[in-house]
Design a protein around this motif. Structure first.
Motif, PDB file in Angstrom:
ATOM      1  N   ALA A 181       0.829  -1.207   0.000  1.00  0.00           N
ATOM      2  CA  ALA A 181       0.000   0.000   0.000  1.00  0.00           C
ATOM      3  C   ALA A 181       0.863   1.257   0.000  1.00  0.00           C
ATOM      4  CB  ALA A 181      -0.934  -0.001   1.206  1.00  0.00           C
ATOM      5  N   SER A 182       1.913   1.261   0.828  1.00  0.00           N
ATOM      6  CA  SER A 182       2.789   2.439   0.905  1.00  0.00           C
ATOM      7  C   SER A 182       3.575   2.618  -0.389  1.00  0.00           C
ATOM      8  CB  SER A 182       3.752   2.322   2.099  1.00  0.00           C
ATOM      9  OG  SER A 182       4.707   1.298   1.895  1.00  0.00           O
ATOM     10  N   GLN A 183       3.948   1.519  -1.026  1.00  0.00           N
ATOM     11  CA  GLN A 183       4.661   1.600  -2.305  1.00  0.00           C
ATOM     12  C   GLN A 183       3.757   2.144  -3.395  1.00  0.00           C
ATOM     13  OE1 GLN A 183       6.507  -2.184  -3.203  1.00  0.00           O
ATOM     14  NE2 GLN A 183       7.342  -2.369  -1.147  1.00  0.00           N
ATOM     15  N   ASN A 184       2.496   1.748  -3.377  1.00  0.00           N
ATOM     16  CA  ASN A 184       1.533   2.288  -4.342  1.00  0.00           C
ATOM     17  C   ASN A 184       1.318   3.781  -4.119  1.00  0.00           C
ATOM     18  OD1 ASN A 184       1.123  -0.193  -5.589  1.00  0.00           O
ATOM     19  ND2 ASN A 184      -0.612  -0.740  -4.267  1.00  0.00           N
ATOM     20  N   ASN A 185       1.286   4.184  -2.847  1.00  0.00           N
ATOM     21  CA  ASN A 185       1.146   5.613  -2.533  1.00  0.00           C
ATOM     22  C   ASN A 185       2.325   6.404  -3.090  1.00  0.00           C
ATOM     23  OD1 ASN A 185      -1.201   5.099  -1.081  1.00  0.00           O
ATOM     24  ND2 ASN A 185      -0.133   4.923   0.872  1.00  0.00           N
ATOM     25  N   LEU A 186       3.532   5.845  -2.928  1.00  0.00           N
ATOM     26  CA  LEU A 186       4.735   6.506  -3.428  1.00  0.00           C
ATOM     27  C   LEU A 186       4.684   6.624  -4.950  1.00  0.00           C
ATOM     28  CD1 LEU A 186       7.586   7.660  -3.178  1.00  0.00           C
ATOM     29  CD2 LEU A 186       8.454   5.313  -3.114  1.00  0.00           C
ATOM     30  N   ARG A 187       4.316   5.545  -5.602  1.00  0.00           N
ATOM     31  CA  ARG A 187       4.245   5.541  -7.065  1.00  0.00           C
ATOM     32  C   ARG A 187       3.241   6.604  -7.562  1.00  0.00           C
ATOM     33  NH1 ARG A 187       3.044   0.700  -7.388  1.00  0.00           N
ATOM     34  NH2 ARG A 187       5.177  -0.101  -7.380  1.00  0.00           N
ATOM     35  N   MET A 188       2.103   6.679  -6.900  1.00  0.00           N
ATOM     36  CA  MET A 188       1.076   7.637  -7.303  1.00  0.00           C
ATOM     37  C   MET A 188       1.545   9.078  -7.110  1.00  0.00           C
ATOM     38  SD  MET A 188      -2.843   8.023  -5.917  1.00  0.00           S
ATOM     39  CE  MET A 188      -2.330   8.531  -4.267  1.00  0.00           C
ATOM     40  N   GLN A 189       2.165   9.368  -5.965  1.00  0.00           N
ATOM     41  CA  GLN A 189       2.621  10.734  -5.685  1.00  0.00           C
ATOM     42  C   GLN A 189       3.756  11.144  -6.633  1.00  0.00           C
ATOM     43  OE1 GLN A 189       1.247  12.984  -3.682  1.00  0.00           O
ATOM     44  NE2 GLN A 189      -0.328  11.506  -3.093  1.00  0.00           N
ATOM     45  N   LEU A 190       4.680  10.222  -6.906  1.00  0.00           N
ATOM     46  CA  LEU A 190       5.765  10.526  -7.828  1.00  0.00           C
ATOM     47  C   LEU A 190       5.229  10.828  -9.215  1.00  0.00           C
ATOM     48  CD1 LEU A 190       8.575   7.949  -6.919  1.00  0.00           C
ATOM     49  CD2 LEU A 190       8.707  10.438  -6.742  1.00  0.00           C
ATOM     50  N   THR A 191       4.278  10.037  -9.667  1.00  0.00           N
ATOM     51  CA  THR A 191       3.687  10.262 -11.000  1.00  0.00           C
ATOM     52  C   THR A 191       3.038  11.630 -11.077  1.00  0.00           C
ATOM     53  OG1 THR A 191       3.272   7.888 -11.291  1.00  0.00           O
ATOM     54  CG2 THR A 191       1.996   9.397 -12.669  1.00  0.00           C
ATOM     55  N   GLN A 192       2.281  11.988 -10.063  1.00  0.00           N
ATOM     56  CA  GLN A 192       1.601  13.283 -10.068  1.00  0.00           C
ATOM     57  C   GLN A 192       2.594  14.447 -10.039  1.00  0.00           C
ATOM     58  OE1 GLN A 192      -1.400  13.504  -6.991  1.00  0.00           O
ATOM     59  NE2 GLN A 192      -2.303  11.535  -7.562  1.00  0.00           N
ATOM     60  N   LEU A 193       3.642  14.323  -9.230  1.00  0.00           N
ATOM     61  CA  LEU A 193       4.608  15.406  -9.111  1.00  0.00           C
ATOM     62  C   LEU A 193       5.499  15.524 -10.342  1.00  0.00           C
ATOM     63  CD1 LEU A 193       5.663  14.977  -5.369  1.00  0.00           C
ATOM     64  CD2 LEU A 193       4.301  16.827  -6.341  1.00  0.00           C
ATOM     65  N   LEU A 194       5.980  14.386 -10.852  1.00  0.00           N
ATOM     66  CA  LEU A 194       6.900  14.414 -11.984  1.00  0.00           C
ATOM     67  C   LEU A 194       6.229  14.869 -13.274  1.00  0.00           C
ATOM     68  CD1 LEU A 194       8.913  11.116 -11.354  1.00  0.00           C
ATOM     69  CD2 LEU A 194       9.775  13.453 -11.153  1.00  0.00           C
ATOM     70  N   PHE A 195       4.975  14.443 -13.459  1.00  0.00           N
ATOM     71  CA  PHE A 195       4.289  14.759 -14.709  1.00  0.00           C
ATOM     72  C   PHE A 195       3.225  15.835 -14.542  1.00  0.00           C
ATOM     73  CE2 PHE A 195       5.884  10.377 -15.089  1.00  0.00           C
ATOM     74  CZ  PHE A 195       6.695  10.539 -16.200  1.00  0.00           C
ATOM     75  N   ARG A 196       3.226  16.471 -13.367  1.00  0.00           N
ATOM     76  CA  ARG A 196       2.325  17.593 -13.083  1.00  0.00           C
ATOM     77  C   ARG A 196       0.877  17.237 -13.403  1.00  0.00           C
ATOM     78  NH1 ARG A 196       7.022  18.710 -11.667  1.00  0.00           N
ATOM     79  NH2 ARG A 196       7.888  20.814 -11.621  1.00  0.00           N
ATOM     80  N   THR A 197       0.460  16.053 -12.926  1.00  0.00           N
ATOM     81  CA  THR A 197      -0.910  15.615 -13.134  1.00  0.00           C
ATOM     82  C   THR A 197      -1.637  15.594 -11.795  1.00  0.00           C
ATOM     83  OG1 THR A 197      -0.325  13.275 -12.834  1.00  0.00           O
ATOM     84  CG2 THR A 197      -0.252  14.152 -15.084  1.00  0.00           C
ATOM     85  N   SER A 198      -2.940  15.454 -11.846  1.00  0.00           N
ATOM     86  CA  SER A 198      -3.729  15.350 -10.622  1.00  0.00           C
ATOM     87  C   SER A 198      -4.622  14.128 -10.727  1.00  0.00           C
ATOM     88  CB  SER A 198      -4.575  16.609 -10.400  1.00  0.00           C
ATOM     89  OG  SER A 198      -5.456  16.805 -11.492  1.00  0.00           O
ATOM     90  N   SER A 199      -4.924  13.550  -9.595  1.00  0.00           N
ATOM     91  CA  SER A 199      -5.748  12.351  -9.574  1.00  0.00           C
ATOM     92  C   SER A 199      -7.135  12.678  -9.040  1.00  0.00           C
ATOM     93  CB  SER A 199      -5.090  11.274  -8.695  1.00  0.00           C
ATOM     94  OG  SER A 199      -5.954  10.184  -8.528  1.00  0.00           O
ATOM     95  N   SER A 200      -8.126  12.033  -9.616  1.00  0.00           N
ATOM     96  CA  SER A 200      -9.489  12.231  -9.132  1.00  0.00           C
ATOM     97  C   SER A 200      -9.660  11.590  -7.751  1.00  0.00           C
ATOM     98  CB  SER A 200     -10.492  11.613 -10.117  1.00  0.00           C
ATOM     99  OG  SER A 200     -10.209  10.237 -10.311  1.00  0.00           O
ATOM    100  N   LYS A 201      -8.747  10.660  -7.438  1.00  0.00           N
ATOM    101  CA  LYS A 201      -8.771   9.978  -6.150  1.00  0.00           C
ATOM    102  C   LYS A 201      -7.851  10.714  -5.172  1.00  0.00           C
ATOM    103  CE  LYS A 201      -7.853   5.504  -3.943  1.00  0.00           C
ATOM    104  NZ  LYS A 201      -7.321   4.139  -4.146  1.00  0.00           N
ATOM    105  N   LYS A 202      -8.426  11.512  -4.299  1.00  0.00           N
ATOM    106  CA  LYS A 202      -7.652  12.271  -3.325  1.00  0.00           C
ATOM    107  C   LYS A 202      -7.370  11.413  -2.092  1.00  0.00           C
ATOM    108  CE  LYS A 202      -7.770  16.005  -5.838  1.00  0.00           C
ATOM    109  NZ  LYS A 202      -6.564  16.490  -6.512  1.00  0.00           N
ATOM    110  N   VAL A 203      -6.090  11.192  -1.816  1.00  0.00           N
ATOM    111  CA  VAL A 203      -5.703  10.352  -0.684  1.00  0.00           C
ATOM    112  C   VAL A 203      -5.007  11.194   0.373  1.00  0.00           C
ATOM    113  CG1 VAL A 203      -4.357   8.361   0.061  1.00  0.00           C
ATOM    114  CG2 VAL A 203      -5.449   8.345  -2.191  1.00  0.00           C
ATOM    115  N   GLU A 204      -5.496  11.134   1.596  1.00  0.00           N
ATOM    116  CA  GLU A 204      -4.845  11.806   2.721  1.00  0.00           C
ATOM    117  C   GLU A 204      -4.980  10.910   3.944  1.00  0.00           C
ATOM    118  OE1 GLU A 204      -5.198  15.719   5.618  1.00  0.00           O
ATOM    119  OE2 GLU A 204      -6.513  15.541   3.889  1.00  0.00           O
ATOM    120  N   LEU A 205      -3.850  10.406   4.417  1.00  0.00           N
ATOM    121  CA  LEU A 205      -3.846   9.503   5.565  1.00  0.00           C
ATOM    122  C   LEU A 205      -2.853  10.015   6.591  1.00  0.00           C
ATOM    123  CD1 LEU A 205      -3.705   6.178   3.510  1.00  0.00           C
ATOM    124  CD2 LEU A 205      -5.738   7.158   4.575  1.00  0.00           C
ATOM    125  N   THR A 206      -3.335  10.403   7.770  1.00  0.00           N
ATOM    126  CA  THR A 206      -2.450  10.967   8.795  1.00  0.00           C
ATOM    127  C   THR A 206      -2.379  10.101  10.050  1.00  0.00           C
ATOM    128  OG1 THR A 206      -4.281  12.307   9.666  1.00  0.00           O
ATOM    129  CG2 THR A 206      -2.852  13.333   8.013  1.00  0.00           C
TER     130      THR A 206
END
Length: 295
Positions: A145-170
């Motif tokens: 799960a944490s690896q998938n989170n990392l992959r998703m955040q890197l993709t969004q930051l590197l390619f300046r994209t946004s996801s319709s699925k907003k994830v926030e876990l504190t």
């Protein structure tokens, strides 16, 4: 995307000038990896590297203000958008001019710590990340799960994209995902570390200048004194000396020399570019003056 890794600790700090330059800063993303298995060093190491990256980024932006004001302004605007204008902490948070991702690694070891220890670590990380307008993740090699989170955040930051699925876990008992601008000091300090007050960390308009020192003290009280950086470097040097490989060492020396030459060439080209644009600007100004005189 090109990924540059500066492994080897803060002694390689000068190498940040290679991947972060005025020419490519508009496309840069900085990622800082910290070790959750060494909580006594967590705050000092993270703050040191944020300072190193911020100094280089500010230097590049200052250079752009002389050569490409539009890009410099675009970077500043993009940074301000990471913290919404109506956010309660908008006047306090100071985001970097480029996206910053903080990756707290070795979650697999961290998850077995006592709950109060995990809570304190997460509070410190969330505070530092939020204060610098950064995205924060906790990641484990065995946690998909944490690896998938990392992959998703890197993709969004590197390619300046946004996801319709907003994830926030504190939740400190789970792998964290805290996107830039989604946290708040109010949520971070729902309960304060022992022996501290809110004013030890934030004021009305800025982060307390001693906030990081306070966090270091909190971590030391809980986990013991931090391990000196030079001690770790010394052990690495002993290990290098114990396993001498002439062919590898020779190649390493050649690569180091080539890197040093590359840095010199990059700095020379940058200075020439700045000088050229200044000369061009002066020529245009003189041309306009001459034209006005003839009229």
């Amino acid at each position: 995307a090109h990924i540059w890794e500066l492994g080897g600790g803060a002694r390689l700090r000068n190498l940040v000038s290679v991947p972060i330059t005025p020419q490519n800063i508009a496309h840069n993303v900085a990622a800082i990896v910290v070790d959750l298995s060494k909580p006594e060093n967590l705050v000092s190491d993270l703050c040191e590297w944020i300072g190193i990256v911020r100094a280089r980024v500010d230097e590049c932006v200052a250079s752009l203000r002389q050569t490409n004001l539009a890009t410099a302004n675009a970077l500043s605007e993009s940074a301000s958008l990471r913290i919404p204008a109506d956010h309660a902490d908008a006047r306090i948070v100071d985001p970097l001019a480029i996206p910053l991702l903080i990756i707290a690694n070795k979650y697999d070891i961290y998850k077995d710590m006592e709950s109060v220890q995990k809570k304190t670590i997460c509070q410190a990380l969330r505070f530092i990340a939020h204060s610098n307008g950064a995205t924060l993740l906790t990641v484990g090699a065995r946690d998909k799960a944490s690896q998938n989170n990392l992959r998703m955040q890197l993709t969004q930051l590197l390619f300046r994209t946004s996801s319709s699925k907003k994830v926030e876990l504190t939740n400190h008992d789970k792998p964290m995902v805290v996107p830039a601008g989604s946290d708040s000091y109010e949520n971070i300090f729902k309960s304060l570390p022992k022996g501290t007050d809110t004013t030890d960390f934030i004021g009305a308009r800025s982060v307390n200048s001693e906030a990081n020192v306070t966090w270091e003290r909190v971590m030391e009280d809980m986990f013991g004194p931090k391990r000196p950086t030079d001690e770790a470097d010394g052990e690495e040097k002993k290990e290098d000396d114990a396993f001498v490989e002439p062919a590898v060492d020779e190649m390493r020396a050649q690569r180091d020399a080539a890197l040093a030459q590359y840095k010199k060439e990059a700095e020379r080209k940058l200075q020439l570019e700045i000088s050229g644009k200044k000369s061009s600007s002066r020529s245009k100004s003189k041309s306009k003056s001459s034209s006005s005189s003839r009229k």
